[in-house]
Design a protein around this motif. Structure first.
Motif, PDB file in Angstrom:
ATOM      1  N   UNK A  99     -13.749  14.369   1.848  1.00  0.00           N
ATOM      2  CA  UNK A  99     -12.311  14.288   2.147  1.00  0.00           C
ATOM      3  C   UNK A  99     -11.694  12.947   1.779  1.00  0.00           C
ATOM      4  N   UNK A 100     -11.764  12.651   0.517  1.00  0.00           N
ATOM      5  CA  UNK A 100     -11.062  11.467   0.001  1.00  0.00           C
ATOM      6  C   UNK A 100      -9.742  11.926  -0.613  1.00  0.00           C
ATOM      7  N   UNK A 101      -8.743  11.030  -0.650  1.00  0.00           N
ATOM      8  CA  UNK A 101      -7.459  11.388  -1.278  1.00  0.00           C
ATOM      9  C   UNK A 101      -7.662  11.303  -2.792  1.00  0.00           C
ATOM     10  N   UNK A 102      -7.473  12.424  -3.498  1.00  0.00           N
ATOM     11  CA  UNK A 102      -7.926  12.508  -4.892  1.00  0.00           C
ATOM     12  C   UNK A 102      -7.229  11.567  -5.872  1.00  0.00           C
ATOM     13  N   UNK A 103      -5.980  11.191  -5.594  1.00  0.00           N
ATOM     14  CA  UNK A 103      -5.270  10.368  -6.581  1.00  0.00           C
ATOM     15  C   UNK A 103      -5.359   8.857  -6.269  1.00  0.00           C
ATOM     16  N   UNK A 104      -6.099   8.532  -5.206  1.00  0.00           N
ATOM     17  CA  UNK A 104      -6.280   7.107  -4.892  1.00  0.00           C
ATOM     18  C   UNK A 104      -7.687   6.685  -5.299  1.00  0.00           C
ATOM     19  N   UNK A 105      -7.816   5.430  -5.736  1.00  0.00           N
ATOM     20  CA  UNK A 105      -9.130   4.910  -6.139  1.00  0.00           C
ATOM     21  C   UNK A 105      -9.998   4.710  -4.893  1.00  0.00           C
ATOM     22  N   UNK A 108      -9.623  20.495   8.234  1.00  0.00           N
ATOM     23  CA  UNK A 108     -11.008  20.046   8.051  1.00  0.00           C
ATOM     24  C   UNK A 108     -12.007  21.182   8.284  1.00  0.00           C
ATOM     25  N   UNK A 151      -7.643  10.324   9.882  1.00  0.00           N
ATOM     26  CA  UNK A 151      -8.012   8.900   9.921  1.00  0.00           C
ATOM     27  C   UNK A 151      -6.930   8.045  10.588  1.00  0.00           C
ATOM     28  N   UNK A 173       2.034   1.946  -3.402  1.00  0.00           N
ATOM     29  CA  UNK A 173       0.937   2.479  -4.215  1.00  0.00           C
ATOM     30  C   UNK A 173       0.744   3.964  -3.941  1.00  0.00           C
ATOM     31  N   UNK A 174       0.693   4.313  -2.653  1.00  0.00           N
ATOM     32  CA  UNK A 174       0.481   5.726  -2.286  1.00  0.00           C
ATOM     33  C   UNK A 174       1.633   6.543  -2.855  1.00  0.00           C
ATOM     34  N   UNK A 207      -8.514   2.055  -2.821  1.00  0.00           N
ATOM     35  CA  UNK A 207      -7.281   2.487  -2.146  1.00  0.00           C
ATOM     36  C   UNK A 207      -7.573   3.468  -1.007  1.00  0.00           C
ATOM     37  N   UNK A 211       1.590   6.802  -6.771  1.00  0.00           N
ATOM     38  CA  UNK A 211       0.462   7.596  -7.264  1.00  0.00           C
ATOM     39  C   UNK A 211       0.620   9.056  -6.867  1.00  0.00           C
ATOM     40  N   UNK A 226      -4.643  19.547   2.696  1.00  0.00           N
ATOM     41  CA  UNK A 226      -5.911  18.876   2.966  1.00  0.00           C
ATOM     42  C   UNK A 226      -5.709  17.347   2.992  1.00  0.00           C
ATOM     43  N   UNK A 227      -4.941  16.903   2.010  1.00  0.00           N
ATOM     44  CA  UNK A 227      -4.632  15.472   1.921  1.00  0.00           C
ATOM     45  C   UNK A 227      -3.917  14.991   3.189  1.00  0.00           C
ATOM     46  N   UNK A 231      -6.384  14.918   6.047  1.00  0.00           N
ATOM     47  CA  UNK A 231      -7.273  13.736   6.008  1.00  0.00           C
ATOM     48  C   UNK A 231      -6.523  12.532   6.580  1.00  0.00           C
ATOM     49  N   UNK A 232      -5.283  12.364   6.109  1.00  0.00           N
ATOM     50  CA  UNK A 232      -4.504  11.210   6.569  1.00  0.00           C
ATOM     51  C   UNK A 232      -4.353  11.239   8.085  1.00  0.00           C
ATOM     52  N   UNK A 283      -6.335   2.799   2.629  1.00  0.00           N
ATOM     53  CA  UNK A 283      -5.457   3.772   3.295  1.00  0.00           C
ATOM     54  C   UNK A 283      -5.717   3.765   4.808  1.00  0.00           C
ATOM     55  N   UNK A 284      -7.012   3.697   5.165  1.00  0.00           N
ATOM     56  CA  UNK A 284      -7.364   3.646   6.594  1.00  0.00           C
ATOM     57  C   UNK A 284      -6.856   2.354   7.227  1.00  0.00           C
ATOM     58  N   UNK A 333       0.838  -1.206   0.000  1.00  0.00           N
ATOM     59  CA  UNK A 333       0.000   0.000   0.000  1.00  0.00           C
ATOM     60  C   UNK A 333       0.870   1.253   0.000  1.00  0.00           C
TER      61      UNK A 333
END
Lengths: 380, 227
Positions: free
Chosen positions: B91-97, A377, A293, A4-5, B100, A8, A285-286, A289-290, B104-105, A1
């Motif tokens: 608030x989703x990460x825009x470049x992940x499906x 947020x 969560x 992937x992160x 994903x 991307x 923002x990204x 969010x991370x 991520x969580x 994962x």
């Protein structure tokens, strides 16, 4: 994962990422260019300077007792270096001969004449200008220094008669060319070594030997010490002026290159740091969010560092090839030859790129860790 | 043991008192609606319960843990272990499906399990949208990805801040049904909302006014409550 992160996130960036990438490419290509040139310069400057004459002279230990030494002793000497290191060994015999000038009713003029192995001399003193150019000097041919040619009204193709002062032996020689050196040879006659040895009845003897050694002053000094030790009748003397100028030029060049590289690296690091910090601000923002969560600082640190390392390594790799390309252009223009592809520079460039990225990572990382998810947020 | 216990919680932003001495207890598996006018402190209350914000004064215990005393690192662990967030802005990460984003969580929690993440998205009706980026999904679909992300680590508490604020009626119904499902599965659900009909689906409605707890009432229309 994580991969992937990382991939991307790395792929999906805008022009800022490109600016950051270019900063690494520019810094590493400058470093690769200078390192490649620096690695080749020593050899190339050496070659350039070798064209300006010998850097090691051999002469009799005591010229007053015996003004010449045996050429075969030199030729049999087991050179303790590779063949490439010795560019040329030119034995030289000096003598005074009478030039019989037919134009002025057999007037005799004493002229200093130099006998040498023409091919070896051309390798040692490639700056000699001979008109017309010749490949070799036969035993019945002569070169006339340009000042002497003017003085006696001599030109190529004429025949001259020389008579040894000591032995009164005479011989005729065809003028093969006029030589210009800017030094004493301009006033002298030049014969093949064999021809002059025969005239002066000094078979196998030479007054001097001019040696052109490649590889820097240390090798020349070592060689001189070895020759003096093994051939006791011969004194080997390095021409320090040339050796020192080589070292001096290299020192200045290295210093200059180090300053330019350091300056470029510092500017690139600051540029990269600022660009990536701006990118993190854009991505706050990204990051928020991370964190919301459950991402800890260690997760974000890993991500930012990995992204910077990826940026550094890819930029370093591209920079290396650009560096090789620029080094070729510079070398072709300055030394009229291409530089060798030096793979050993690649790890140095990659380590440098990695260093730039990791130092530059401090700024965006600090910014990322300071981001409070709640602030993001809330849309502040 | 209560799920959430707030003891005279206050929160001050510079000169503004967003919460003023709020005391409250929420039992496990309750569905709470927090209502009130804008600026009444609804979102602040939710953020404090979720460990995103800290109270200026007072004590808050969530799932037996005093979170007012936790360090930022401990709060991050608390959020990923105990809380599932659903935000109005997704608030989703825009470049992940979609898949994903859910994974991520999982990644921050422990380890990823693609099958489980797929199952979570299938549960919210997005089995055919796994490989879509947020920009390729409708608002309702994005919010459902958020719900899947919120439930993936099996948190005890689901906190939803205006979860249907950006959705049309149909998607609002779908998302509320999903929250009802989670509630039925044993999660404690706290929803901040303006809309009375959403509040009606909760067990209890907590009304805030100017940072004060103005009223706590059982929802008359709550089907659960009747059951």
């Amino acid at each position: 994962m994580f991969t992937r992160i990382l991939l991307k996130s790395f792929r999906g960036r805008d022009s800022r990422q490109l600016v950051a990438f270019l900063a690494v490419v520019i810094a590493t290509s400058v470093a690769a260019t200078l390192l490649t040139i620096r690695a080749d310069t020593s050899a190339k400057i050496n070659v350039e300077l070798r064209a300006y004459g010998a850097n090691l002279l051999l002469m009799p230990v005591d010229a007053e007792i015996k003004p010449t030494f045996s050429v075969s002793r030199i030729m049999q000497y087991p050179w303790p270096v590779s063949n490439d290191t010795i560019r040329g060994v030119a034995p030289v015999l000096y003598g005074v001969v009478n030039f019989i000038d037919h134009a002025v009713s057999l007037n005799q003029n004493a002229v200093v004449t130099l006998g040498t192995d023409f091919t070896a001399m051309r390798r040692v003193n490639s700056f000699w200008d001979i008109q017309p150019p010749i490949a070799d000097l036969q035993n019945n041919e002569i070169l006339i220094g340009q000042a002497a040619a003017r003085k006696f009204g001599l030109s190529t193709g004429q025949w001259v008669k020389l008579k040894a002062v000591a032995t009164s032996d005479a011989a005729d020689f065809r003028i093969a060319g006029i030589v210009t050196t800017g030094e004493n040879e301009d006033d002298q006659f030049i014969l093949s070594l064999n021809a002059l040895q025969k005239m002066l009845a000094l078979p196998d003897e030479a007054t001097l030997a001019l040696i052109s050694v490649q590889g820097g002053s240390q090798i020349t000094e070592k060689l001189a010490a070895d020759i003096s030790r093994r051939l006791t009748e011969i004194k080997a003397k390095p021409v320090r002026k040339i050796a020192e100028s080589e070292t001096h030029i290299l020192k200045i060049l290295t210093l200059l290159m180090s300053i330019v590289t350091a300056f470029t690296v510092i500017v690139a690091t600051l540029c990269l740091g600022a660009t990536m910090t701006a990118l993190i601000v854009e991505r706050r923002q990204e990051v928020g969010i991370m964190k919301a969560i459950g991402a800890e600082n260690r997760h974000l640190t890993r991500l930012v560092i990995a992204e910077m390392v990826l940026l550094g390594l890819s930029g370093g790799l591209v920079g290396y090839w650009f560096g090789i390309f620029f080094a070729q252009i510079i070398s072709k223009n300055v030394f009229n030859s291409y530089v060798a592809l030096r793979v050993e520079i690649l790890p140095v460039v990659l380590i440098l790129a990695l260093g730039i990225s990791l130092v530059a990572a401090i700024f965006p990382l600090r910014r990322a860790l300071q981001i409070e998810p709640i602030i993001v947020l809330r849309g502040e | 043991m209560s799920s959430v216990s707030l003891d005279t919680i206050s929160k001050k932003y510079q000169n503004v008192l967003a919460l003023n001495g709020v005391s409250l207890t929420i039992a496990p598996n309750e569905w709470i609606a927090v209502m009130g006018p804008s600026g009444s402190g609804k979102s602040t209350l939710l953020n404090i319960i979720g460990g995103l914000d800290r109270p200026t004064a007072g004590k808050i215990i969530v799932e037996g843990e005093d979170i007012s005393a936790l360090s930022p690192k401990q709060l991050a662990v608390f959020r990923r272990e105990k809380i599932g967030f659903v935000f109005q802005q997704f608030y989703l990460v825009p470049y992940l499906t979609a898949l994903e984003n859910v994974m991520l969580a999982q990644y921050f929690h422990s380890m990823t399990d693609e099958q489980e993440a797929t199952a979570a998205l299938e549960r919210v009706g997005l089995g055919d949208r796994l490989r879509h980026l947020p920009s390729q999904l409708s608002g309702g679909e994005q919010q459902r990805v958020c719900v899947a992300r919120a439930l993936i680590n099996h948190p005890r508490l689901i906190l939803a801040d205006e979860p249907t604020g950006n959705l049309d009626a149909e998607n609002e119904r779908i998302v509320l049904d999903l929250l009802a499902d989670l509630h039925r599965d044993g999660h404690t659900v706290i929803v901040v909302t303006h809309a009375p009909h959403i509040g009606e689906r909760a067990h209890k409605i907590i009304r805030l006014a100017h940072g004060h707890l103005a009223d706590v009432q059982l929802s008359a229309a709550c089907q659960f409550c009747k059951a």
